[in-house]
Design a protein around this motif. Structure first.
Motif, PDB file in Angstrom:
ATOM      1  N   HIS A  22       0.842  -1.197   0.000  1.00 18.24           N
ATOM      2  CA  HIS A  22       0.000   0.000   0.000  1.00 18.24           C
ATOM      3  C   HIS A  22       0.870   1.236   0.000  1.00 18.24           C
ATOM      4  CE1 HIS A  22      -3.398  -2.565   1.049  1.00 18.24           C
ATOM      5  NE2 HIS A  22      -4.151  -1.543   0.647  1.00 18.24           N
ATOM      6  N   CYS A  23       0.417   2.268  -0.712  1.00 19.39           N
ATOM      7  CA  CYS A  23       1.145   3.535  -0.674  1.00 19.39           C
ATOM      8  C   CYS A  23       0.685   4.308   0.569  1.00 19.39           C
ATOM      9  CB  CYS A  23       0.842   4.338  -1.937  1.00 19.39           C
ATOM     10  SG  CYS A  23       1.453   6.024  -1.853  1.00 19.39           S
ATOM     11  N   PRO A  24       1.643   4.808   1.403  1.00 23.10           N
ATOM     12  CA  PRO A  24       1.229   5.537   2.606  1.00 23.10           C
ATOM     13  C   PRO A  24       0.680   6.940   2.314  1.00 23.10           C
ATOM     14  CG  PRO A  24       3.620   5.519   2.434  1.00 23.10           C
ATOM     15  CD  PRO A  24       3.108   4.684   1.304  1.00 23.10           C
ATOM     16  N   PHE A  25       0.773   7.363   1.054  1.00 20.81           N
ATOM     17  CA  PHE A  25       0.268   8.702   0.700  1.00 20.81           C
ATOM     18  C   PHE A  25      -1.105   8.646   0.035  1.00 20.81           C
ATOM     19  CE2 PHE A  25       4.807   9.439   1.178  1.00 20.81           C
ATOM     20  CZ  PHE A  25       4.795  10.580   1.967  1.00 20.81           C
ATOM     21  N   CYS A  26      -1.216   7.851  -1.070  1.00 20.63           N
ATOM     22  CA  CYS A  26      -2.522   7.824  -1.752  1.00 20.63           C
ATOM     23  C   CYS A  26      -3.384   6.652  -1.255  1.00 20.63           C
ATOM     24  CB  CYS A  26      -2.352   7.770  -3.268  1.00 20.63           C
ATOM     25  SG  CYS A  26      -1.629   6.239  -3.862  1.00 20.63           S
ATOM     26  N   HIS A  27      -2.786   5.756  -0.439  1.00 20.54           N
ATOM     27  CA  HIS A  27      -3.481   4.626   0.199  1.00 20.54           C
ATOM     28  C   HIS A  27      -4.027   3.604  -0.798  1.00 20.54           C
ATOM     29  CE1 HIS A  27      -2.955   6.850   3.867  1.00 20.54           C
ATOM     30  NE2 HIS A  27      -3.505   7.901   3.285  1.00 20.54           N
ATOM     31  N   GLN A  54       8.979   4.045  -4.661  1.00 19.64           N
ATOM     32  CA  GLN A  54       8.130   5.088  -5.246  1.00 19.64           C
ATOM     33  C   GLN A  54       6.785   4.480  -5.612  1.00 19.64           C
ATOM     34  OE1 GLN A  54       9.396   6.872  -8.959  1.00 19.64           O
ATOM     35  NE2 GLN A  54       8.293   8.749  -8.484  1.00 19.64           N
ATOM     36  N   CYS A  55       5.739   5.261  -5.357  1.00 18.32           N
ATOM     37  CA  CYS A  55       4.399   4.812  -5.727  1.00 18.32           C
ATOM     38  C   CYS A  55       4.278   4.856  -7.259  1.00 18.32           C
ATOM     39  CB  CYS A  55       3.360   5.738  -5.080  1.00 18.32           C
ATOM     40  SG  CYS A  55       1.679   5.376  -5.590  1.00 18.32           S
ATOM     41  N   PRO A  56       3.820   3.754  -7.899  1.00 21.16           N
ATOM     42  CA  PRO A  56       3.745   3.729  -9.362  1.00 21.16           C
ATOM     43  C   PRO A  56       2.555   4.515  -9.938  1.00 21.16           C
ATOM     44  CG  PRO A  56       2.934   1.684  -8.464  1.00 21.16           C
ATOM     45  CD  PRO A  56       3.363   2.500  -7.299  1.00 21.16           C
ATOM     46  N   ASP A  59      -0.832   9.694 -10.563  1.00 23.85           N
ATOM     47  CA  ASP A  59      -1.408  10.805  -9.802  1.00 23.85           C
ATOM     48  C   ASP A  59      -0.652  11.058  -8.505  1.00 23.85           C
ATOM     49  OD1 ASP A  59      -3.350  10.936 -11.689  1.00 23.85           O
ATOM     50  OD2 ASP A  59      -4.697   9.567 -10.618  1.00 23.85           O
ATOM     51  N   CYS A  60       0.087  10.072  -8.047  1.00 20.08           N
ATOM     52  CA  CYS A  60       0.745  10.184  -6.745  1.00 20.08           C
ATOM     53  C   CYS A  60       2.267  10.264  -6.925  1.00 20.08           C
ATOM     54  CB  CYS A  60       0.350   8.996  -5.878  1.00 20.08           C
ATOM     55  SG  CYS A  60       1.210   8.885  -4.312  1.00 20.08           S
ATOM     56  N   SER A  61       2.868   9.177  -7.342  1.00 17.90           N
ATOM     57  CA  SER A  61       4.322   9.020  -7.574  1.00 17.90           C
ATOM     58  C   SER A  61       5.208   9.530  -6.436  1.00 17.90           C
ATOM     59  CB  SER A  61       4.739   9.626  -8.922  1.00 17.90           C
ATOM     60  OG  SER A  61       4.512  10.997  -8.939  1.00 17.90           O
TER      61      SER A  61
END
Ligand SMILES: [Zn+2]
Length: 224
Positions: A22-27, A54-56, A59-61
């Motif tokens: 899970h991405c801790p920013f965009c969840h 890095q989040c793939p 919109d987040c990255s």
């Protein structure tokens, strides 16, 4: 999975059990892109691996760090144990419940944020408070019961005496029992925790929404 290490001490790569999912920013649920990894305390017994991902998602990255701890048995094998905090994941509320109790939504959101920071003792008390606002606002705004009567009454009494809908009463009553455990010195329901309290609050919200929406449609579309 093999990971290449930047500050190689003994070997230039390590094996890890898994990547964070899970991405801790965009969840979002993700398969993160590995950027680099660095050993921490390489000389000590408890070496950890700090891994930058890095989040793939386009919109987040955003870039984030996950921490791995070395296996006791295999010196080159690491287990994922923590990913850094990114930002709060806000809880979602339907329009119906926002209209019934804005305060419930605010208090629940704060409790949810504190839970994500690991402050479970405080978040339990917060969830209990959110339940009180939810029930009291429902009785005042939807059931039209006098505000002063409800304001000065214990939550348990309001649930037992003023809620007629058995479905709401059944779950709200139990939510209040667990909520009281969060605020009192002595815990009665030892095998229940904050997850059960949140389940019961969610069920209370669902039944209140169902009842309110059903009544709205009955009023909007009277039988011909
Ligand atoms: Zn992301």
């Amino acid at each position: 999975m093999k990971i290449k290490i930047l500050n190689n001490v003994e070997t230039d790569s390590a094996e890890v059990d898994k990547y964070p999912d899970h991405c801790p920013f965009c969840h979002k649920s993700i398969l993160p892109i590995l950027i680099t990894a660095i050993y921490h305390n390489p000389q000590s017994h408890r070496t950890t691996l700090q891994t930058v991902f890095q989040c793939p998602s386009k919109d987040c990255s955003k870039v984030f760090i996950s921490y791995y701890i070395r296996s006791d048995l295999h010196r080159n094998y690491y287990y994922l144990y923590e990913t850094m905090f990114g930002n709060f994941k806000p809880p979602l509320f339907n329009e119906t419940i926002k209209t019934i109790s804005e305060d419930y939504c605010k208090i629940y959101t704060e409790s949810y944020a504190s839970e994500q920071l690991g402050l479970k003792q405080v978040s339990g008390v917060g969830y209990r408070k959110s339940l009180e606002f939810l029930i009291k606002d429902y009785l005042i705004k939807i059931k039209g019961i006098d505000e002063n009567t409800i304001k000065n009454k214990y939550l348990g009494k309001c649930i037992n005496e003023d809620i007629n809908n058995e479905k709401i009463k059944n779950v709200a009553k139990r939510a209040a029992w667990l909520g009281n455990d969060e605020t009192h010195y002595f815990r009665k329901w030892e095998d229940k925790d904050i997850t059960n309290l949140k389940d019961l609050i969610r069920l209370t919200v669902n039944w209140i929404e169902d009842e309110t929406l059903t009544e709205k449609y009955k009023t909007d579309m009277p039988e011909q």
